[in-house]
Motif scaffolding. Structure first.
Motif, short mmCIF file in Angstrom:
data_model
loop_
_atom_site.label_atom_id
_atom_site.label_comp_id
_atom_site.label_asym_id
_atom_site.label_seq_id
_atom_site.Cartn_x
_atom_site.Cartn_y
_atom_site.Cartn_z
N PRO A 119 1.46 -10.53 11.77
CA PRO A 119 2.13 -11.14 10.89
C PRO A 119 1.74 -11.75 9.44
O PRO A 119 0.99 -10.44 9.37
N SER A 120 2.55 -12.32 8.38
CA SER A 120 2.54 -12.12 7.14
C SER A 120 2.70 -13.59 6.86
O SER A 120 3.39 -14.33 6.75
N LEU A 121 1.54 -13.65 5.73
CA LEU A 121 1.48 -14.54 5.04
C LEU A 121 2.42 -15.24 3.95
O LEU A 121 2.84 -16.30 2.76
N VAL A 124 1.03 -16.73 0.95
CA VAL A 124 -0.02 -15.55 0.33
C VAL A 124 1.06 -14.31 -0.07
O VAL A 124 1.05 -13.31 0.47
N PRO A 125 1.70 -13.97 -1.74
CA PRO A 125 2.35 -12.84 -1.39
C PRO A 125 1.83 -11.63 -1.65
O PRO A 125 0.47 -11.85 -1.73
N GLY A 126 1.90 -10.34 -1.30
CA GLY A 126 1.60 -9.09 -0.73
C GLY A 126 0.89 -9.56 0.93
O GLY A 126 -0.09 -8.62 0.02
N PHE A 127 0.43 -10.57 1.25
CA PHE A 127 -0.41 -10.58 2.40
C PHE A 127 -0.44 -9.22 2.91
O PHE A 127 0.82 -8.81 3.42
N ASP A 128 -1.08 -8.61 3.69
CA ASP A 128 -1.33 -7.61 4.34
C ASP A 128 -2.57 -8.14 5.23
O ASP A 128 -4.02 -7.94 5.11
N PRO A 129 -2.24 -7.82 6.66
CA PRO A 129 -2.78 -8.40 7.42
C PRO A 129 -4.38 -6.96 7.85
O PRO A 129 -5.48 -7.51 8.79
#
Length: 500
Positions: free
Chosen positions: A44-46, A140-145
Motif C-alpha cells: 500500500p502507498s500513501l 505522502v508523495p513518493g511513499f515507498d513501503p
C-alpha cells in the motif's frame, strides 16, 4: 450542517509483509468477524497518485490479525510473515462495509502506525481490485513501503523472524489453536513452573501428605524414600520437586500424546516395568486417551499436574508416543537411535552422531540431538503428518545405511542380536506405532538421577560431553543459561527429502 451521526465502532486492520513464493503485502480489514483480505504485490502507498493492484484472496479468521511467524513449507502461503502495520479502521462513506464490498467499492479510514488517512479499494471490470490513498492531510508523495521494513509488533525484520520464529501458523488446526508456539517455556524461577510457595509446601510435608500444586490437590507418598544413590542420595521428594520445576518445559513434548511410563516403584535398584494402562485408582481429572484397538486407557500429560502424579505413581521415565492421539497411525517425528553395544567406545558413538549431523546439514533437514542420560544419543526429526510409520522407518533406514557404509566397522543393525554385539546399533525400528524414545528432560534410573538432555550440535565436538553428564540437580542451571535446546522440533513439520 455537520453530520451528527455517531461514528461507527472501529474495526481492526493489519498489513502483513509475507514472503512466500513472491514477496507481497497482505492487506486485511475486519468485516463481520472475519479478515477480508487482498494480496498487494507492491504494498500500500500513501501517495495519492499511486494505484496499487490488489488481488482478493480468501477471508482469514480474526485470530490471524496479529500473527507473526512462519507458515510451513509446502503449505499454502508457506514462508515468513511479519506484522508490517496494524491498527483500526472506520468506514467513511458507506456505513455497511459488507454491502460496499458486494458493490465493489469500499471507502475506509485507516488509523495505523504507518498507514493513516482515507483509502478506497475498488473492484475493476476484470474482477481485480485497486487500492488507492485519497488526497488528505496524511498523503505522502513518493511513499515507498520498502523503506519501512520492520514489524510494528516486534520491531524485527523478515529475516530475523525467518531465522528465529516464535510462532507457526497451522491452517489444519482450529483458528484458536493454529498459532503454534515454537519455543517451549523457559525454565526460570518466575516462569510457569511450580512457584516458591508450592515447593515450600512440598518441603514441609512429612513422609506423605496432600500437596497443592498447579491447581490440583495430589496425594504424595513415601517422600523420603531413596530412589537413586548419590551424594547425597536422591529421594522421591527431590524427584517430585524437579518434576514440578521442569514440567512446563517438558510438557510441549508430551501434550496430545499417549504416555508410556517406565515405572520404578521400588527405586532404581529394582527392575522397572512398563505401565501403559492407567490404574483403577487414578484420579478422574487426569487427561487420558483410550486406544481404539486394544481399549487400553493411557495417560496424556496435557497439564503439568498430570506429570507430577505420574512421578508419585513411580513413573520416573517419560516415553511419549511419536504420534498424536487424534491420528495415532501418523508419526510427527522420525527417530534416530544411536544405541551403543556393551563395548562401544563413547568416541565411536560421537563419530556416528557427527556423521548424522553432516547428513542433516547436507539434506537441509531440521533435527535435534540429545544425550540419553544412559549411554546413547538420540535424534528427533520433526515431520509433517502424512507419511506412515513404514515410510519414516524406511527413510531412517536408508539414512542409517548410507552412514553405516562410511564406517562399517563401527555399526551393527537393529536386527543383529549377536556376533557384532560390541558395535553401536543404528536402530530405525523405533519408528513404529507405540514405539517410543525417552522424552527430553526425563530422569533416568541411575546414580545421581541423570536426565536425557538436549545438546547443541556443536557440543558433539566437546571432549567433555558425556551421555549421563546432566542430572536433575544441574539441568536447571543449564536451561536458565542456554534455554531449551530441543525446542526446534516443536511445531516445525517438514517433508523428508528423497534419499538416493
Amino acid at each position: 450542517m455537520a453530520d451528527s451521526r455517531p461514528e461507527p465502532p472501529p474495526r481492526r486492520f493489519v498489513v502483513q509483509l509475507h514472503r512466500a513464493r513472491r514477496l507481497h503485502y497482505d492487506f486485511r480489514v475486519e468485516v463481520d468477524g472475519a479478515l477480508v483480505s487482498w494480496a498487494v504485490p507492491k504494498g500500500p502507498s500513501l501517495d495519492p497518485k499511486v494505484r496499487r493492484a490488489a488481488f482478493r484472496v480468501e477471508d482469514h479468521p480474526m485470530e490471524y490479525v496479529d500473527f507473526e511467524g512462519i507458515i510451513p513449507a509446502g503449505k499454502y502461503g508457506g514462508g515468513d510473515v511479519i506484522v508490517w502495520d496494524a491498527g483500526t479502521w472506520v468506514p467513511y462513506k458507506d456505513p455497511d462495509p459488507a454491502a460496499a464490498l458486494a458493490a465493489g467499492e469500499l471507502h475506509i479510514e485507516l488509523r495505523g502506525e504507518k498507514l493513516r488517512g482515507q483509502f478506497v479499494i475498488v473492484r475493476t471490470r476484470n474482477d481485480d481490485w485497486l487500492l488507492m490513498h485519497k488526497r488528505d492531510e496524511y498523503a505522502v508523495p513518493g511513499f515507498d513501503p520498502a523503506a519501512l521494513p520492520l514489524s510494528v509488533l516486534s520491531g524485527r525484520s523478515s529475516d530475523e523472524v525467518r531465522d528465529d520464529p516464535e510462532l507457526m501458523w497451522r491452517s489444519d488446526l482450529p483458528a484458536a489453536e493454529a498459532a503454534v508456539p515454537l519455543k517451549a517455556a523457559s525454565h526460570t524461577a518466575d516462569g510457569p513452573a511450580a512457584d516458591d510457595d508450592e515447593l515450600a509446601e512440598l518441603d514441609k510435608l512429612g513422609s506423605s501428605g496432600r500437596w497443592h500444586v498447579f491447581g490440583r490437590e495430589l496425594r504424595v507418598t513415601n517422600l523420603d524414600k531413596v530412589l537413586f544413590p548419590g551424594r547425597p542420595p536422591v529421594t522421591k521428594r527431590e524427584i517430585l520437586r524437579y518434576t514440578a520445576q521442569i514440567a512446563p518445559t517438558v510438557l510441549p513434548y508430551l501434550q496430545g500424546r499417549a504416555l508410556n511410563l517406565h515405572r520404578f516403584p521400588n527405586g532404581s535398584d529394582a527392575a522397572g516395568f512398563w505401565q501403559k494402562a492407567l490404574p483403577g485408582h487414578a484420579p478422574g481429572w487426569l487427561p487420558r486417551w483410550r486406544e481404539p484397538e486394544s481399549g487400553t486407557e493411557y495417560l496424556v500429560a496435557d497439564e503439568p499436574a498430570a506429570l507430577v502424579w505420574a512421578v508419585n505413581f513411580g513413573g520416573l521415565e517419560w516415553h511419549p508416543w511419536t504420534s498424536l492421539t487424534d491420528r495415532p497411525e501418523l508419526p510427527t517425528y522420525a527417530l534416530v537411535d544411536l544405541d551403543p553395544g556393551p563395548d562401544t567406545a563413547w568416541a565411536d558413538l560421537l563419530a556416528l552422531a557427527r556423521l548424522h549431523r553432516t547428513a542433516f546439514e547436507h539434506l537441509g533437514v531440521a533435527a535435534r540431538a540429545k544425550v540419553t542420560g544412559r549411554r546413547g544419543i538420540q535424534i528427533w526429526v520433526p515431520v509433517e503428518r502424512g507419511p506412515t510409520f513404514a515410510e519414516t522407518r524406511a527413510w531412517v533406514e536408508r539414512l542409517s545405511r548410507s552412514i553405516g557404509a562410511v564406517v562399517p566397522d563401527l555399526v551393527s543393525w537393529a536386527w543383529e542380536r549377536s556376533g557384532r554385539a560390541g558395535l553401536a546399533r543404528l536402530d530405525f525400528t523405533q519408528n513404529a506405532v507405540n514405539k517410543t524414545l525417552v522424552a527430553p528432560y526425563s530422569p533416568r534410573p541411575a546414580a545421581g538421577a541423570p536426565v536425557s538432555a538436549p545438546i547443541d550440535w556443536d557440543e558433539l565436538d566437546d571432549p567433555g560431553l558425556r551421555p549421563d553428564g546432566f542430572t536433575i540437580r544441574t539441568i536447571g542451571a543449564r536451561l536458565a543459561e542456554r534455554g531449551d535446546l530441543f525446542a526446534d522440533v516443536l511445531g516445525r513439520p517438514q517433508r523428508l527429502p528423497p534419499l538416493h
